[in-house]
Write an enzyme that holds these catalytic residues in place. Structure first.
Site, PDB file in Angstrom:
ATOM      1  N   ASP A  89      -9.395   0.539   4.861  1.00 50.48           N
ATOM      2  CA  ASP A  89      -9.283   1.847   5.519  1.00 50.48           C
ATOM      3  C   ASP A  89      -8.749   2.944   4.611  1.00 50.48           C
ATOM      4  OD1 ASP A  89      -6.815   0.415   5.413  1.00 50.48           O
ATOM      5  OD2 ASP A  89      -5.955   1.931   6.731  1.00 50.48           O
ATOM      6  N   GLY A 108      -6.439  -3.083   7.336  1.00 51.17           N
ATOM      7  CA  GLY A 108      -7.343  -1.935   7.294  1.00 51.17           C
ATOM      8  C   GLY A 108      -8.463  -2.000   8.307  1.00 51.17           C
ATOM      9  N   THR A 115       0.872  -1.189   0.000  1.00 52.72           N
ATOM     10  CA  THR A 115       0.000   0.000   0.000  1.00 52.72           C
ATOM     11  C   THR A 115       0.905   1.235   0.000  1.00 52.72           C
ATOM     12  OG1 THR A 115      -1.828  -1.072   1.110  1.00 52.72           O
ATOM     13  CG2 THR A 115      -1.605   1.285   1.504  1.00 52.72           C
TER      14      THR A 115
END
Ligand code: ASP
Length: 299
Positions: A200, A223, A169
């Site tokens: 998230d 998340g 990410t």
């Protein structure tokens, strides 16, 4: 003075037999952070800089965002991204977006459009098309490394934990010469995630937050843990109300994850331009330049 910090995802390499990737990540993060610093020192707005550097990270197949995103249970790439302007708390986000190279740019268009904060799925894709973004074939997003990961997940060889802890990410936080803050986060989510699962990264207050009166935050990791703790906003509150600086707020964030066994990390730049990164995974490659200082990389 400007400050910039970017991350390439919380996770680990060794257990997955990919230690060599660490070096590659470091080099790419350095180059992309250098581009961001050049923009900031030239007077660019924090919002434009976080959008640009996250888009560059999305284009880089090493990371789990844009091209190179992980595959969901159906073997499909669906991406989440968000961007936030600390000047006025305007935000834009997309969830479960398919077929667009740069979810962060679509999120920026949502922000500029102004009517909504978060668009998802086909509706988000229609918005992107209407805004002039090009739809790309699935083959653009699929990289062999992620297909292998998915096959291993399918065969039960990738534990849930591995799937959670695969790197990649991306996120960025910046303070510009005017003292304004911005943050952006982008991800393909988690390998084998349930179709329709949203993480998230596109949730304001969980995976991203920016308020020029406190701090800018981007998170990475499982998340679900960041949504349950509303971690990014919680951090901003601690900076604003308790007067914590970036480092103390980052420590507080990690403490907040502890009771729920939360896994991942955060990057922060506070209103004074101080930067901090904390994580409880084996790695979270990141690069930063604090208060106009030298560019640094940690993998
Ligand atoms: N936070 C991302 C998600 O849960 C994944 C990650 O940061 O690695 O979608």
């Amino acid at each position: 003075v400007y400050s910039l910090m970017i991350h390439g995802g919380a996770g680990r390499w060794e257990e997955l037999g990919r230690a060599a990737e660490a070096t590659a990540h470091g080099g790419v993060l350095r180059d992309i952070a250098a581009t961001g610093c050049e923009m900031l020192s030239g007077g660019a707005r924090a919002l434009d800089v976080v959008e640009r550097v996250v888009a560059l990270l999305e284009d880089e197949p090493l990371f789990n965002a844009g091209r190179g995103s992980v595959l969901n249970a159906d073997g499909v790439v669906t991406m989440d991204a968000a961007i936030m302007d600390g000047r006025d708390l305007r935000a834009g986000a997309v969830a479960s977006l398919q077929r667009f190279a740069n979810p962060v740019r679509v999120a920026r268009a949502v922000l500029e459009h102004g009517d909504h904060v978060l668009l998802m799925g086909e509706g988000a894709a229609r918005f992107a098309l209407a805004q002039g973004f090009a739809e790309l074939p699935d083959s653009y997003f699929l990289v062999p490394k992620r297909q292998d990961e998915w096959l291993r997940w399918k065969d039960g060889l990738l534990t849930t934990d591995d799937a959670v802890l695969v790197h990649g990410t991306v996120g960025a936080v910046a303070r510009d010469l005017r003292g304004d803050l911005a943050a952006a986060t982008s991800t393909g989510g988690r390998t084998g995630k349930h179709p329709g699962r949203v993480g998230d990264s596109c949730v304001v207050g969980a995976g991203v937050y920016a308020d020029s009166t406190s701090c800018a935050v981007s998170t990475t990791g499982r998340g679900e843990d960041f949504m349950r703790t509303a971690l990014a906003k919680s951090l901003a509150c601690q900076v604003q109300w308790l007067g914590l600086d970036a480092a103390a707020a980052a420590d507080a964030a990690m403490a907040e994850l502890e009771p729920i066994g939360g896994s991942g990390g955060v990057i922060i730049v506070d209103r004074q331009g101080r930067c901090a990164a904390r994580f409880n995974t084996a790695h979270m490659p990141h690069a930063w330049a604090e208060l106009g200082g030298e560019l640094q990389v940690a993998v």
